[in-house]
Design an enzyme around this catalytic site. Structure first.
Site, short mmCIF file in Angstrom:
data_model
loop_
_atom_site.label_atom_id
_atom_site.label_comp_id
_atom_site.label_asym_id
_atom_site.label_seq_id
_atom_site.Cartn_x
_atom_site.Cartn_y
_atom_site.Cartn_z
N LYS A 106 0.71 -1.21 0.03
CA LYS A 106 -0.10 0.07 -0.04
C LYS A 106 0.92 1.24 -0.24
O LYS A 106 2.08 1.35 0.68
CB LYS A 106 -0.87 0.00 1.50
CG LYS A 106 -2.13 0.84 1.06
CD LYS A 106 -3.28 0.00 0.17
CE LYS A 106 -4.50 0.98 0.03
NZ LYS A 106 -5.54 -0.07 -0.58
P1 NAD Z 1 -13.26 7.26 -3.25
O1 NAD Z 1 -12.29 8.42 -3.20
O2 NAD Z 1 -13.66 7.02 -4.72
O3 NAD Z 1 -14.67 7.50 -2.68
C1 NAD Z 1 -14.58 7.60 -1.14
C2 NAD Z 1 -16.23 7.92 -0.82
O4 NAD Z 1 -16.15 7.98 0.67
C3 NAD Z 1 -16.52 9.12 -1.06
O5 NAD Z 1 -17.71 9.41 -1.24
C4 NAD Z 1 -16.29 10.10 0.03
O6 NAD Z 1 -17.03 11.29 0.09
C5 NAD Z 1 -16.89 9.06 1.21
N1 NAD Z 1 -16.20 9.59 2.51
C6 NAD Z 1 -14.91 9.94 3.00
N2 NAD Z 1 -14.85 10.08 3.98
C7 NAD Z 1 -15.90 9.73 4.70
C8 NAD Z 1 -16.54 9.67 6.08
N3 NAD Z 1 -15.64 10.32 7.04
N4 NAD Z 1 -17.67 9.32 6.15
C9 NAD Z 1 -18.19 8.82 4.94
N5 NAD Z 1 -18.06 8.74 3.75
C10 NAD Z 1 -16.79 9.44 3.66
O7 NAD Z 1 -12.55 5.93 -2.85
P2 NAD Z 1 -13.03 4.25 -3.08
O8 NAD Z 1 -12.02 4.13 -4.25
O9 NAD Z 1 -14.41 4.58 -3.63
O10 NAD Z 1 -12.54 3.54 -2.12
C11 NAD Z 1 -13.42 3.46 -0.87
C12 NAD Z 1 -13.01 2.52 0.11
O11 NAD Z 1 -12.89 1.18 -0.60
C13 NAD Z 1 -11.75 2.44 0.81
O12 NAD Z 1 -11.91 1.86 2.10
C14 NAD Z 1 -10.71 1.70 -0.05
O13 NAD Z 1 -9.96 1.39 0.57
C15 NAD Z 1 -11.88 0.62 -0.61
N6 NAD Z 1 -11.33 -0.01 -1.74
C16 NAD Z 1 -11.26 0.65 -2.94
C17 NAD Z 1 -11.03 -0.15 -4.15
C18 NAD Z 1 -10.95 0.54 -5.33
O14 NAD Z 1 -10.62 -0.16 -6.55
N7 NAD Z 1 -11.27 1.89 -5.55
C19 NAD Z 1 -10.57 -1.35 -3.96
C20 NAD Z 1 -10.52 -2.13 -2.67
C21 NAD Z 1 -10.95 -1.35 -1.64
#
Ligand code: NAD
Length: 417
Positions: A106
């Site tokens: 990471k």
């Molecule tokens: P992103 O930045 O596209 O979206 C994150 C979302 O969470 C946004 O809508 C944001 O406004 C919201 N957010 C941020 N802080 C917040 C809070 N305190 N309370 C509520 N909502 C909040 O990120 P993403 O890529 O969608 O990732 C989201 C989660 O999924 C993360 O934990 C990430 O590690 C995990 N993840 C992502 C992927 C991927 O392929 N993008 C893969 C596996 C896991």
């Protein structure tokens, strides 16, 4: 990022729990509870106003016994080395649970992306890439997007590494735009995988996803895709949220309209009128059948675990449930599909992207989605069967599979020299 809860301790607690079931050798347990390599960098960026600002960034590789390391890069003001290490560890187990040939890594930079101009974002990305280029590479450690980063950022990383190599190296990162060697289906892969995991869980619980009420926390890449696909399956999405808070309508929210007309605009989803406003804390406790936490870590904690009304929780985010909350939810009979299984769709299609890049031979979206779904369903069945065998919960079962595969690979390879 996770307030007072140390997510590295949380990840180590989960490992210790699985180690007991596996009667893991204590030396091996010690090795697996620590990262192989942590790089901490401090680097300057000249901002648009001429000011020089120093940023702190990290790249952590947890384990390489099953292959090169793989893991996203996060831009967020509250990241630290412990959180980045925990996320790298979870990546190791995730790749092993779905049986793809990677270890976990990471990366992160302590920065509020929203405060950067596009030019500053590009400069920060290119300089950070140069700082960690000693340890990343298409055969050694392959980054991908995470919170605060996207295809554009991946394109800059690829370009920076290619400039230094003297030729184009598309396999250095995944999650790139399709035009630059990205894979069809990658942007939607994590959210799509979350819904495949939800469908599998629903089957075992006699829950009809098409008739269920769903709440989604986070409306970014993962949450918005999961919400849209769940709605396409006929589910009623009664609540969604972003960092500013949530919206709720027990009759259902128009997800496509919210996605196309509100999300990403000033004011965001809360500008939508036909709903009630709720806080992110309240959102988690709404009356629903399925809860999809798709935002950040440590959202389901001991203080709210007994107030959650959903029967099924599928973790789109990494680390949204603390071990104490896990115990409470498990005692209450709530099924929690753990992150290392539920959100593995992203790394699975990243693996497809990497394979396509190495071969310079690209697949159609249907092939990507079909292969993704097959791997997710097979992994779900493995975890379900392990859960039945050990009479435990889904997280422990997934950890047992992941840790066992990594431990076996480590033992088979032996310890150098
Ligand atoms: P992103 O930045 O596209 O979206 C994150 C979302 O969470 C946004 O809508 C944001 O406004 C919201 N957010 C941020 N802080 C917040 C809070 N305190 N309370 C509520 N909502 C909040 O990120 P993403 O890529 O969608 O990732 C989201 C989660 O999924 C993360 O934990 C990430 O590690 C995990 N993840 C992502 C992927 C991927 O392929 N993008 C893969 C596996 C896991």
């Amino acid at each position: 990022m996770s307030g007072h809860i140390n997510v590295l301790e949380m990840a180590r607690e989960q490992l210790a729990h699985a180690a007991q079931y596996l009667e893991l050798d204590s030396g091996l347990h010690h090795v697996l509870s620590r990262p192989k390599r942590q790089v901490i960098v401090n680097f300057p960026v000249v901002m648009d106003n001429g000011e020089v600002v120093c940023f702190e960034g990290f790249r952590v590789q947890h384990n390489t016994s099953r292959g090169p390391t793989k893991g996203g890069i996060r831009y967020h003001p509250e990241v630290d080395v412990d959180e980045t290490t925990a996320l790298a560890m979870w990546m190791t187990w995730k790749c092993a649970v779905v049986n793809i040939p990677y270890g976990g890594a990471k990366g992160s930079v302590k920065v509020d992306r929203k405060k950067l101009s596009r030019r500053e974002l590009e400069k920060l990305t290119r300089r950070f890439t140069s700082e960690i280029n000693l340890i990343i590479g298409e055969r050694s450690d392959i980054p991908a997007p995470d919170i605060g980063t996207d295809g554009m950022v991946m394109a800059w990383i690829m370009d920076t590494m290619s400039m230094q190599a003297g030729y184009t190296v598309p396999g250095i990162v995944t999650g790139k735009p399709v035009e630059l060697g990205g894979s069809e289906g990658r942007v939607e892969a994590t959210g799509r995988g979350v819904i495949v995991a939800t469908e599998e869980a629903a089957k075992y619980m006699n829950l009809d996803l098409g008739k269920s009420r769903v709440v989604v926390q986070g409306f970014g890449n993962v949450g918005s895709v999961a919400a849209r696909i769940a709605a396409q399956h006929g589910a009623t999405i009664v609540g969604i949220s972003d960092a500013r808070g949530g919206i709720y309508n027990p009759k259902g929210l128009p997800i496509e309209e919210l996605y196309h007309k509100y999300s990403g605009q000033d004011g965001g989803i809360r500008e939508f009128k036909d709903c009630e406003h709720v806080s992110n804390e309240e959102l988690l406790e709404l009356d629903c059948d399925v809860l999809l936490p798709c935002a950040i870590s440590t959202q389901l904690v001991k203080e709210n675990a007994d107030k959650i009304k959903a029967r099924l929780i599928v973790e789109g985010a990494n680390g949204p449930t603390t071990p104490e909350a896990d115990n409470i939810l498990s005692d209450r009979g709530v099924t929690v599909v753990p992150d290392i299984l539920a959100n593995a769709g992203g790394v699975i299609v990243s693996y497809f992207e990497w394979v396509q890049d190495l071969q310079n031979f690209f697949w159609e979206e249907l092939e990507v989605n079909t292969k993704l779904s097959r791997i997710m369903r097979r992994a779900y069945t493995d975890v379900h069967n392990t859960r039945e065998h050990y009479k435990t919960d889904m997280r422990t079962a997934a950890m047992i599979i992941g840790v066992k595969r990594v431990a076996e690979a480590t033992v088979m390879r032996g310890i150098f020299p």
